[in-house]
Design a protein around this motif. Structure first.
Motif, short mmCIF file in Angstrom:
data_model
loop_
_atom_site.label_atom_id
_atom_site.label_comp_id
_atom_site.label_asym_id
_atom_site.label_seq_id
_atom_site.Cartn_x
_atom_site.Cartn_y
_atom_site.Cartn_z
N ARG A 133 11.85 10.75 9.46
CA ARG A 133 12.32 10.90 10.83
C ARG A 133 13.58 10.10 10.99
O ARG A 133 13.66 8.97 10.52
N PHE A 134 14.57 10.68 11.66
CA PHE A 134 15.75 9.90 12.05
C PHE A 134 15.68 9.65 13.53
O PHE A 134 15.34 10.54 14.30
N TRP A 135 16.00 8.46 13.95
CA TRP A 135 16.07 8.15 15.37
C TRP A 135 17.49 8.43 15.81
O TRP A 135 18.43 7.78 15.38
N GLY A 156 19.11 25.66 0.51
CA GLY A 156 18.65 25.89 1.88
C GLY A 156 19.81 25.77 2.83
O GLY A 156 20.86 25.23 2.48
N ALA A 157 19.60 26.27 4.04
CA ALA A 157 20.66 26.26 5.03
C ALA A 157 21.06 24.82 5.34
O ALA A 157 20.31 23.88 5.11
N SER A 158 22.26 24.68 5.85
CA SER A 158 22.76 23.37 6.21
C SER A 158 21.85 22.70 7.23
O SER A 158 21.38 23.35 8.16
N GLY A 159 21.55 21.43 7.02
CA GLY A 159 20.70 20.70 7.97
C GLY A 159 19.22 20.73 7.63
O GLY A 159 18.41 20.21 8.37
N CYS A 160 18.86 21.34 6.47
CA CYS A 160 17.44 21.42 6.15
C CYS A 160 16.94 20.19 5.40
O CYS A 160 15.79 20.12 5.01
N GLY A 161 17.82 19.22 5.20
CA GLY A 161 17.35 17.96 4.64
C GLY A 161 17.59 17.79 3.14
O GLY A 161 17.02 16.89 2.52
N LYS A 162 18.44 18.62 2.55
CA LYS A 162 18.70 18.53 1.11
C LYS A 162 19.29 17.17 0.73
O LYS A 162 18.82 16.50 -0.18
N THR A 163 20.35 16.81 1.46
CA THR A 163 21.00 15.53 1.17
C THR A 163 20.05 14.37 1.39
O THR A 163 19.97 13.45 0.57
N THR A 164 19.30 14.44 2.49
CA THR A 164 18.35 13.37 2.79
C THR A 164 17.36 13.19 1.65
O THR A 164 17.09 12.07 1.20
N LEU A 165 16.84 14.31 1.15
CA LEU A 165 15.86 14.24 0.06
C LEU A 165 16.48 13.63 -1.20
O LEU A 165 15.91 12.74 -1.83
N ALA A 195 13.62 11.28 18.47
CA ALA A 195 13.33 11.28 17.04
C ALA A 195 13.59 12.67 16.48
O ALA A 195 13.30 13.67 17.14
N PHE A 196 14.12 12.72 15.28
CA PHE A 196 14.41 14.00 14.66
C PHE A 196 13.69 14.05 13.32
O PHE A 196 13.89 13.19 12.46
N LEU A 197 12.85 15.06 13.17
CA LEU A 197 12.07 15.18 11.95
C LEU A 197 12.92 15.90 10.90
O LEU A 197 13.06 17.11 10.92
N ALA A 198 13.52 15.12 9.99
CA ALA A 198 14.45 15.71 9.02
C ALA A 198 13.68 16.31 7.85
O ALA A 198 14.10 17.30 7.27
N LEU A 199 12.54 15.70 7.48
CA LEU A 199 11.73 16.23 6.39
C LEU A 199 10.26 16.10 6.78
O LEU A 199 9.84 15.08 7.32
#
Ligand code: ADP
Ligand code: MG
Lengths: 285, 276
Positions: free
Chosen positions: B14-16, B43-52, B22-26
């Motif tokens: 989650r990102f605050w 996956g589409a932009s914003g689906c959490g690839k970079t975060t993962l 709160a934003f559930l990124a993954l």
């Protein structure tokens, strides 16, 4: 970034003179005559000065020819060179100290939020205060000799260096901090290999400003504190109404500033050849 | 059976985002990456690839589930990883050779000056940067800059290579060329590779498996096997009807939600509500 200090800093930009050069060289003749305008303009003003100056009381304006003669005379009677030497020494010792202290403080503030919050009020206060008003205090503390002149030069110059270094360190792209993390640089290496080099263009922009202020500090000190060096010459000749000599001293002081700017640019070009290139082109982060 | 090199189990993040809540990124992502495998995450932009990917590198903390690399729970930057950033993130003040040498920082103390130089020189050769050792980054094209980024990641011979859209900003021709070189280099090093991309053809050409992700919230959609032999010759590969079929399958998965009417955003929680 909490500090208002950030808003006062100068963001580095490349100098227009460097860029105009290659353009003008390839320019068609029709455009090229415009390049001669600065010289023509100076010639006309100097000419007018000569004409007007020779028709009025020489104490008011003197003339270019008299000023050049005064300049030659002050060299041959052994006044100018030592004064120039004293001025250079005052400037570079004071400015040099300001560089060392300014960069160290700026890095400390940039790396530590505690240091930033503790120091920020003073930085802002001194940046906003007309520091010339502190010269009497400098005299109380340091007397009227070399130390007092150095201190005056230093307190005028140091703030711009602190602020620009701070902003430069803080502007390190987060991608470069990620790189540092992935390759496991320690705190010291992050400063020496990432944040300090990143701040270099900002630091040079700060040094340009600080040099101008150091020059003022040096002259004020030589005029008001010790009456020595170039400032002392100017004051003494002013008091005796010898305007041509006074002006020759002023132009020599300008030369000190010009030499300073040239030295800064040379250091930048020799040791940091990437500075202008990267701010202009942008290496992607 | 050998243990997986990367184990992702029920990972969430989650990102605050300040006032927006709160934003559930993954959400509940689980999969394994086997030794020597080349995995693409698409996956589409914003689906959490970079975060993962950043979680794998210890650059972003996960807040639920478990993440292991080479058997070790990820806390901070794991040993033996290389990371290629989306933008090359080179140090503008360092030559190509010195930028690459930065990749050896973690193991620097174990190397002599000669060994260091040798490793860098070999990497320069391998990544096609010969003749550019002393250039500064701004003197190079985007493709060459990204080669330097790759060389910096590879020079310490990482067991795990993580790449975040490394070819995303390049023109089509440079991109294809670098895909082929990348495939060859990775095959040679045997590194386990996780490659983030938004290009379906690129994912199919390079990967052993493709992890397709969905967004709002970021989650795993499907894992697609790419059961074709390596090394792959691009012309034959593209011409193969089974490849075309697989490509269409992945493309369908990736674009499915783009073609549907927009769903209410399930990743967003009202601000003030507990993070649970
Ligand atoms: N540091 C952060 N703070 C707040 N939100 C973030 C942060 N990093 C990523 N996000 C959000 O998480 C989502 C996933 O981002 P990201 O992993 O960059 O997606 P992708 O790489 O698939 O495009 C995005 O909606 C992004 O806005
Ligand atoms: Mg991304």
């Amino acid at each position: 970034m909490a500090g208002t200090a950030a808003s006062i800093a100068t963001i580095p930009s490349h100098e227009s003179a460097d860029e105009a050069e290659p353009l003008a060289r390839n320019a068609p003749p029709r455009v090229r005559w415009k390049r001669t305008l600065p010289y023509v303009s100076v010639l006309i003003v100097v000419g007018l000065w000569q004409i007007i100056g020779s028709h009025i009381n020489p104490i008011l304006l003197s003339t270019p020819s008299a000023t050049v003669a005064a300049f030659g005379h002050m060299i041959s009677n052994g006044q100018l060179i030592p004064a120039f030497g004293t001025a250079m020494e005052d400037l570079w010792v004071g400015f040099g100290l300001a560089i060392v202290v300014g960069i160290a403080t700026g890095v400390l503030m940039g790396r530590s939020e505690v240091a930033e919050r503790v120091l920020d009020p003073y930085i802002n206060f001194f940046q906003a205060t007309p520091l010339i008003a502190l010269v009497p205090l400098v005299v109380i503390w340091f007397g009227i000799g070399f130390e007092a002149r150095i201190a005056t030069t230093f307190i005028l110059a140091v703030w711009s260096i602190i602020i620009n270094t701070f902003v430069g360190v803080r502007s390190t792209p987060s991608a470069l901090i990620d790189v540092a993390s992935v390759y496991k640089l320690n705190r010291r290496e992050i400063i020496s290999k990432i944040t300090l080099p990143n701040a270099v263009p900002y630091i040079f922009a700060g040094l340009r400003i600080a040099l101008g202020k150091a020059l003022i500090g040096m002259l004020i000190a030589e005029m008001e504190v010790s009456v020595t060096g170039l400032g002392g010459l100017v004051v003494n000749y002013g008091n005796s109404f010898r305007t041509a000599y006074l002006l020759a001293g002023v132009f020599t002081a300008s030369a000190v500033g010009v030499i300073g700017v040239i030295l800064l640019n040379l250091v930048k070009r020799w040791f940091f050849p990437w500075v202008n290139a990267t701010t202009a082109e942008g290496v992607r982060y | 059976m050998v243990a997986p090199v990367i184990e992702v189990s029920h990972v969430g993040k989650r990102f605050w985002q300040g006032k927006r809540g709160a934003f559930l990124a993954l959400s509940d992502v689980s999969f394994d990456v086997r030794d020597g495998e080349f995995i693409s995450i698409i996956g589409a932009s914003g689906c959490g690839k970079t975060t993962l990917l950043r979680m794998f590198a210890g650059l972003t903390a996960y807040d639920s589930g478990e993440l292991k690399i080479r058997g070790q729970l990820v806390r901070g930057v794991p040993d033996g990883i290389g990371f290629v950033f989306q933008a090359p993130a080179l140090l503008p003040w360092r030559s190509v050779g010195d930028n690459i040498a930065l990749g050896l920082s973690a193991v620097r103390s174990t190397l002599s000056e000669g060994e260091l130089k040798g490793r860098v020189a070999a990497q320069i050769e391998l990544t096609g940067l010969s003749g550019f050792e002393n250039s500064l980054p701004h003197e190079l094209s985007g493709g060459m800059q990204q080669r330097v980024g790759l060389a910096r990641a590879l020079v310490a011979e990482p067991k795990v290579l993580l790449m975040d859209e490394p070819l995303g900003a390049l023109d089509a021709f440079t991109r294809m060329r670098l895909q082929e070189e990348l495939a060859a280099i990775v095959a040679r090093t045997g590194a386990t590779t996780v490659f983030v991309t938004h290009d379906v053809d690129e994912a199919v050409f390079l990967s052993d498996r493709i992890v397709v992700m969905d967004r709002s919230p970021g989650r795993l959609k499907q894992i697609v096997d790419v059961p074709f032999d390596k090394p792959r010759q691009r012309r034959e590969f593209i011409g193969d009807p089974r490849v075309a079929e697989l490509r269409d399958l992945v493309l369908g998965l990736v674009t499915a939600d783009l073609l549907l009417p927009r769903q209410p955003d399930a990743s967003r929680e009202a601000s003030g509500r507990s993070l649970g």
